[in-house]
Scaffold this motif. Structure first.
Motif, PDB file in Angstrom:
ATOM      1  N   GLY A   1      -4.386   5.105  -8.233  1.00  0.00           N
ATOM      2  CA  GLY A   1      -3.964   3.712  -8.115  1.00  0.00           C
ATOM      3  C   GLY A   1      -3.393   3.407  -6.742  1.00  0.00           C
ATOM      4  N   ALA A   2      -2.666   4.373  -6.145  1.00  0.00           N
ATOM      5  CA  ALA A   2      -2.139   4.170  -4.795  1.00  0.00           C
ATOM      6  C   ALA A   2      -3.277   4.044  -3.778  1.00  0.00           C
ATOM      7  CB  ALA A   2      -1.225   5.327  -4.425  1.00  0.00           C
ATOM      8  N   PHE A   3      -4.313   4.852  -3.941  1.00  0.00           N
ATOM      9  CA  PHE A   3      -5.489   4.747  -3.063  1.00  0.00           C
ATOM     10  C   PHE A   3      -6.158   3.380  -3.213  1.00  0.00           C
ATOM     11  CE2 PHE A   3     -10.125   5.038  -2.836  1.00  0.00           C
ATOM     12  CZ  PHE A   3     -10.297   5.419  -1.506  1.00  0.00           C
ATOM     13  N   LEU A   4      -6.362   2.941  -4.453  1.00  0.00           N
ATOM     14  CA  LEU A   4      -7.009   1.648  -4.699  1.00  0.00           C
ATOM     15  C   LEU A   4      -6.170   0.497  -4.178  1.00  0.00           C
ATOM     16  CD1 LEU A   4      -8.357   2.259  -8.325  1.00  0.00           C
ATOM     17  CD2 LEU A   4      -9.719   2.088  -6.225  1.00  0.00           C
ATOM     18  N   THR A   5      -4.846   0.629  -4.282  1.00  0.00           N
ATOM     19  CA  THR A   5      -3.965  -0.431  -3.787  1.00  0.00           C
ATOM     20  C   THR A   5      -4.151  -0.648  -2.289  1.00  0.00           C
ATOM     21  OG1 THR A   5      -2.330   0.051  -5.505  1.00  0.00           O
ATOM     22  CG2 THR A   5      -1.582  -1.194  -3.588  1.00  0.00           C
ATOM     23  N   ALA A   6      -4.143   0.460  -1.539  1.00  0.00           N
ATOM     24  CA  ALA A   6      -4.372   0.333  -0.101  1.00  0.00           C
ATOM     25  C   ALA A   6      -5.767  -0.203   0.188  1.00  0.00           C
ATOM     26  CB  ALA A   6      -4.181   1.704   0.561  1.00  0.00           C
ATOM     27  N   LEU A   7      -6.738   0.181  -0.623  1.00  0.00           N
ATOM     28  CA  LEU A   7      -8.119  -0.258  -0.399  1.00  0.00           C
ATOM     29  C   LEU A   7      -8.252  -1.766  -0.568  1.00  0.00           C
ATOM     30  CD1 LEU A   7     -11.052   0.601   0.140  1.00  0.00           C
ATOM     31  CD2 LEU A   7     -11.312   0.939  -2.326  1.00  0.00           C
ATOM     32  N   TYR A   8      -7.712  -2.323  -1.676  1.00  0.00           N
ATOM     33  CA  TYR A   8      -7.949  -3.751  -1.906  1.00  0.00           C
ATOM     34  C   TYR A   8      -7.072  -4.637  -1.032  1.00  0.00           C
ATOM     35  CZ  TYR A   8      -3.922  -3.955  -5.199  1.00  0.00           C
ATOM     36  OH  TYR A   8      -2.679  -3.920  -5.789  1.00  0.00           O
ATOM     37  N   ILE A   9      -5.850  -4.198  -0.686  1.00  0.00           N
ATOM     38  CA  ILE A   9      -5.011  -5.079   0.122  1.00  0.00           C
ATOM     39  C   ILE A   9      -5.469  -5.075   1.578  1.00  0.00           C
ATOM     40  CG2 ILE A   9      -3.207  -3.398   0.690  1.00  0.00           C
ATOM     41  CD1 ILE A   9      -2.829  -7.158  -0.166  1.00  0.00           C
ATOM     42  N   PHE A  10      -5.940  -3.930   2.093  1.00  0.00           N
ATOM     43  CA  PHE A  10      -6.450  -3.936   3.463  1.00  0.00           C
ATOM     44  C   PHE A  10      -7.861  -4.503   3.528  1.00  0.00           C
ATOM     45  CE2 PHE A  10      -2.858  -1.119   4.269  1.00  0.00           C
ATOM     46  CZ  PHE A  10      -2.405  -1.653   5.459  1.00  0.00           C
ATOM     47  N   ARG A  11      -8.553  -4.539   2.424  1.00  0.00           N
ATOM     48  CA  ARG A  11      -9.784  -5.346   2.355  1.00  0.00           C
ATOM     49  C   ARG A  11      -9.463  -6.794   2.699  1.00  0.00           C
ATOM     50  NH1 ARG A  11     -11.390  -8.077  -2.574  1.00  0.00           N
ATOM     51  NH2 ARG A  11     -13.539  -8.830  -2.488  1.00  0.00           N
ATOM     52  N   CYS A  12      -8.384  -7.317   2.115  1.00  0.00           N
ATOM     53  CA  CYS A  12      -7.957  -8.689   2.435  1.00  0.00           C
ATOM     54  C   CYS A  12      -7.604  -8.820   3.914  1.00  0.00           C
ATOM     55  CB  CYS A  12      -6.748  -9.071   1.595  1.00  0.00           C
ATOM     56  SG  CYS A  12      -7.089  -9.343  -0.136  1.00  0.00           S
ATOM     57  N   VAL A  13      -6.836  -7.847   4.423  1.00  0.00           N
ATOM     58  CA  VAL A  13      -6.391  -7.919   5.815  1.00  0.00           C
ATOM     59  C   VAL A  13      -7.588  -7.949   6.758  1.00  0.00           C
ATOM     60  CG1 VAL A  13      -5.174  -6.670   7.644  1.00  0.00           C
ATOM     61  CG2 VAL A  13      -4.165  -6.825   5.359  1.00  0.00           C
ATOM     62  N   PHE A  14      -8.552  -7.058   6.552  1.00  0.00           N
ATOM     63  CA  PHE A  14      -9.685  -6.952   7.468  1.00  0.00           C
ATOM     64  C   PHE A  14     -10.667  -8.113   7.327  1.00  0.00           C
ATOM     65  CE2 PHE A  14      -8.765  -2.207   7.200  1.00  0.00           C
ATOM     66  CZ  PHE A  14      -8.052  -2.217   8.401  1.00  0.00           C
TER      67      PHE A  14
ATOM     68  N   PHE B   1       6.585   2.802   0.221  1.00  0.00           N
ATOM     69  CA  PHE B   1       6.289   4.235   0.193  1.00  0.00           C
ATOM     70  C   PHE B   1       7.394   5.001  -0.527  1.00  0.00           C
ATOM     71  CE2 PHE B   1       7.265   8.322   2.274  1.00  0.00           C
ATOM     72  CZ  PHE B   1       6.172   9.056   1.834  1.00  0.00           C
ATOM     73  N   TYR B   2       8.647   4.696  -0.214  1.00  0.00           N
ATOM     74  CA  TYR B   2       9.745   5.465  -0.775  1.00  0.00           C
ATOM     75  C   TYR B   2       9.921   5.203  -2.276  1.00  0.00           C
ATOM     76  CZ  TYR B   2      10.789   6.345   4.110  1.00  0.00           C
ATOM     77  OH  TYR B   2      10.697   6.729   5.424  1.00  0.00           O
ATOM     78  N   SER B   3       9.760   3.954  -2.693  1.00  0.00           N
ATOM     79  CA  SER B   3       9.900   3.671  -4.123  1.00  0.00           C
ATOM     80  C   SER B   3       8.729   4.238  -4.917  1.00  0.00           C
ATOM     81  CB  SER B   3      10.013   2.169  -4.353  1.00  0.00           C
ATOM     82  OG  SER B   3       8.882   1.485  -3.850  1.00  0.00           O
ATOM     83  N   LYS B   4       7.513   4.135  -4.364  1.00  0.00           N
ATOM     84  CA  LYS B   4       6.353   4.679  -5.072  1.00  0.00           C
ATOM     85  C   LYS B   4       6.381   6.200  -5.080  1.00  0.00           C
ATOM     86  CE  LYS B   4       2.841   2.075  -4.634  1.00  0.00           C
ATOM     87  NZ  LYS B   4       1.629   1.366  -4.146  1.00  0.00           N
ATOM     88  N   GLU B   5       6.846   6.795  -3.994  1.00  0.00           N
ATOM     89  CA  GLU B   5       6.944   8.258  -3.939  1.00  0.00           C
ATOM     90  C   GLU B   5       7.941   8.778  -4.961  1.00  0.00           C
ATOM     91  OE1 GLU B   5       8.648  12.021  -3.183  1.00  0.00           O
ATOM     92  OE2 GLU B   5       9.736  10.151  -2.802  1.00  0.00           O
TER      93      GLU B   5
ATOM     94  N   ALA C   1       0.815  -1.210   0.000  1.00  0.00           N
ATOM     95  CA  ALA C   1       0.000   0.000   0.000  1.00  0.00           C
ATOM     96  C   ALA C   1       0.850   1.262   0.000  1.00  0.00           C
ATOM     97  CB  ALA C   1      -0.927  -0.015   1.210  1.00  0.00           C
ATOM     98  N   GLY C   2       2.079   1.169   0.484  1.00  0.00           N
ATOM     99  CA  GLY C   2       2.944   2.338   0.541  1.00  0.00           C
ATOM    100  C   GLY C   2       2.621   3.242   1.710  1.00  0.00           C
TER     101      GLY C   2
END
Length: 671
Positions: free
Chosen positions: A434-447, A399-403, A390-391
């Motif tokens: 895309g960064a927002f969606l990435t955090a959304l779908y991966i933490f969907r899995c986590v939760f 975070f650093y590579s995506k930033e 998610a970065g």
């Protein structure tokens, strides 16, 4: 620098592969795992020694060794030669270190599989082929490694070949990547014929720098090579093979389809960045394709229910970020994200394998739940990988590579036509979404997976041999980004400084007309870009918690029209388009061939032609016979008549003369 280390680096896993294949039925499961992990671990040690030797040198010259001349004709020369410079050094460290951790994990994960020796034979052969690919200093040698990793991918995807779905997935990956390989070969042949018959990378880049290659040749070759890279890295329109490749064992997904093989296209473009920089339209196409891919794949991952397929679509999305960086001209950012992605995506796949093994091979995330209490260590490792993917700002490598990518895209300009350019602001906005969606779908899995009540039975414990690689990768996923940090936080640029010798000649290869699309350094970007890049994943995490993280989640499935969700789960319908335009016509031709329809048509046409020929032959023979018989009859009757007239009697002759004279006088009088 000792010249034997580079060949030995490749020879170690290659020799292990040969031994495993030859003695597959005689070697034990423990022996196979020990041999495979040991050979790759030995290569990892050699990689670290090479890194120390190369980085401690006072001069910046790369190290090159030629093993033998592969072929030489009047117009072509090709060599088996290897090059160690900062770019290839980064890749061999990723391949061997991450590969060793995955082999160590797989030694326990695959211990009960009867085909473990064959599995490790394919895995070590893949590592050897990947090392050939990244170390090659000749593009022909690189193509050998390129085809080698494709072969190993086919073998490992279809490893459990008893299931027809697995073999179908292997064939699909093979066919789609072969399309790209054909395009790549066309690009290599175009470069070879235009650059004096040599495919040495230094010779090609020198030809670009000196203007030996025309702009049309450079653009054409760059386009062909880009198609090959897009197919190997599963970008639009070749993305459909990678989710199906999850049919292979989980360590295969971690090594080949997350950390190494799918990044081969990124490495190819980074290695030849001077060539691509001289083709601005190809760079624009690359950036736009990467942007569309990262958005499409992120949206598709959001509606998946299979854990491994979610991670597969996530891989496609993160590769889109790398192609966006490459299209922007900041290939160092693409390589940096390649490294961090190898850490956290390998971690996510390996933790997914540990979870799936303990829930009786259930892969549907909605049939899990409550796993945090049963496997807190695995949950912590998965959370570290998810945070890096998610970065999340400051604490993760992602975070650093995506930033670095986002900061480079904002000021960029992409050439569309003379006097017309596409602003980087638009692509930056898409990448931030895309960064927002990435955090959304991966933490969907986590939760969904870890809190709550268990949805299925949980058994066993995660073996220590599997836990050690998870701990190492979790550490790298969190701390691996500290080697390159923005000036707004801490001015640390160890990664780009290491790559500086490889980039030293780049400016010489860039013409004034080709620089409009290249972004300025991330250090010069406004500070609010860094803030926006940190807020987007945090916002995605917050929305994911609101929707799925509370005691009573707002939703389980993503709402929307059933057709839209179904289309997204199927990969945006690309498979259906391929099925209509390519698969079904091919199957129709195969059906015609299998049932000898075409042969029957040809045979029937031949029989009809033969019968018509016989008919016309009989008609001709009959006509000629009748004409001949009539002619003979007329000749015979005429002969008889003349015979009767010429009978030798004088009085008959006198009578005929008198009759003729009378007829002539009568005719004259009547006239």
């Amino acid at each position: 620098m000792p010249g034997f280390l580079l060949p030995l680096l490749i020879l170690s896993p290659l020799a292990a592969s040969v031994i495993l294949f030859l003695f597959a039925k005689r070697i034990s499961a423990r022996g196979a795992g020990l041999l495979a992990a040991g050979s790759v671990g030995f290569s990892a040690v050699i990689s670290m020694v090479l890194a120390f030797l190369l980085l401690s040198r006072t001069n910046a010259d790369p190290f090159q060794i030629t093993l033998w001349e592969w072929m030489r004709t009047a117009d072509i020369s090709a060599h088996m030669s290897f090059l160690l410079d900062p770019v290839s050094l980064v890749m061999i460290l990723v391949v061997t270190v991450v590969g060793f951790l995955i082999h160590l994990y797989a030694a326990r994960y695959m211990a009960d599989d009867p085909g473990i020796a064959r599995f490790f034979g394919c895995m070590t052969l893949f590592v050897a082929a990947m090392l050939v690919l990244v170390l090659a200093s000749d593009l022909f040698c690189l193509f050998i490694g390129w085809e080698g990793v494709g072969l190993c991918s086919y073998l490992l995807i279809g490893f459990w070949y008893e299931n027809p779905a697995n073999t179908a997935a292997a064939r699909k990956a093979f066919y789609i990547t072969r399309i790209g390989d054909t395009a790549m070969l066309c690009g290599l042949l175009l470069l070879m014929t235009s650059a004096g018959g040599s495919l040495q990378i230094s010779h090609i880049l020198s030809a670009v720098t000196t203007g030996q290659l025309s702009s049309s040749v450079v653009s054409g070759a760059a386009l062909f090579l880009l198609i090959g890279a897009l197919a190997k890295s599963a970008q639009i329109p070749f993305q459909t093979w990678l989710p199906d490749a999850m049919a292979g064992p989980t360590p295969t997904s971690a090594l080949i389809h997350a950390a190494t093989m799918v990044t081969a296209g990124v490495y190819l473009i980074a290695r030849l960045h001077m060539l691509f920089t001289a083709a601005p339209l190809v760079m624009t196409l690359m950036a736009v394709t990467g942007t569309l891919t990262l958005l499409m794949a992120a949206c598709t991952a959001l509606v998946q229910t299979d854990l491994k397929r979610i991670l597969a679509w996530s891989t496609i999305s993160q590769l889109g970020y790398m192609f966006l960086a490459l299209g922007t001209g900041i290939w160092q950012a693409a390589l940096f994200h390649l490294v961090t992605h190898a850490f956290f995506k390998a971690l996510l796949f390996l933790t997914a394998g540990a979870i799936i093994a303990r829930v009786h091979h259930e892969q549907n995330i909605f049939r899990m739940g409550g796993l945090f209490r049963a496997m807190p260590g695995v949950a912590a490792a998965f959370l570290a990988g998810a945070s890096a993917l998610a970065g999340l700002p400051l604490i993760t490598a992602g975070f650093y590579s995506k930033e670095m990518i986002l900061s480079s895209v904002w000021p960029a300009s992409f050439a569309l036509a003379p006097g017309l350019a596409l602003s980087g602001h638009l692509l930056w906005g898409a990448a931030l979404a895309g960064a927002f969606l990435t955090a959304l779908y991966i933490f969907r899995c986590v939760f969904i997976i870890f809190p709550g009540q268990p949805q299925t039975a949980i058994s066993g414990r995660t073996p220590r041999l599997m836990a050690i690689p998870l701990a190492c990768l979790a550490f790298l996923s969190l701390a691996g980004g500290f080697v390159e940090m923005p000036d707004a936080l801490v001015p640390v640029h160890l990664f780009t400084h290491m790559l500086a010798p490889a980039a030293a000649g780049s400016s010489a290869a860039i013409s004034p007309d080709a620089v409009s699309h290249i972004a300025i350094s991330g250090a010069e970007a406004p500070r609010w870009l860094l803030l926006a890049g940190g807020i987007a994943p945090v916002a995605g995490l917050a929305v994911a918690w609101v929707l799925w993280g509370r005691t009573r989640p707002v939703m389980r499935e993503v709402p929307g029209q059933a057709a839209i969700v179904s289309l997204a789960r199927a990969g945006s319908g690309t498979d259906r388009l391929y099925d209509v335009f390519f698969v079904q016509p091919f199957r129709f031709l195969a059906w015609l061939t299998r049932h000898d329809i075409i042969d029957g048509l040809i045979t029937g046409a031949g029989r009809m032609t033969r019968r018509l020929s016989l008919f016309f032959l009989q008609v001709r023979a009959g006509s000629l016979g009748l004409a001949s018989a009539g002619t003979i009859t007329m000749t015979r009757e005429g002969d008889l008549l003349l015979t009767r007239l010429q009978n030798g009697r004088v009085r008959w002759y006198a009578a005929w003369i008198v009759a003729g004279l009378c007829a002539a006088l009568a005719s004259a009088l009547l006239a």
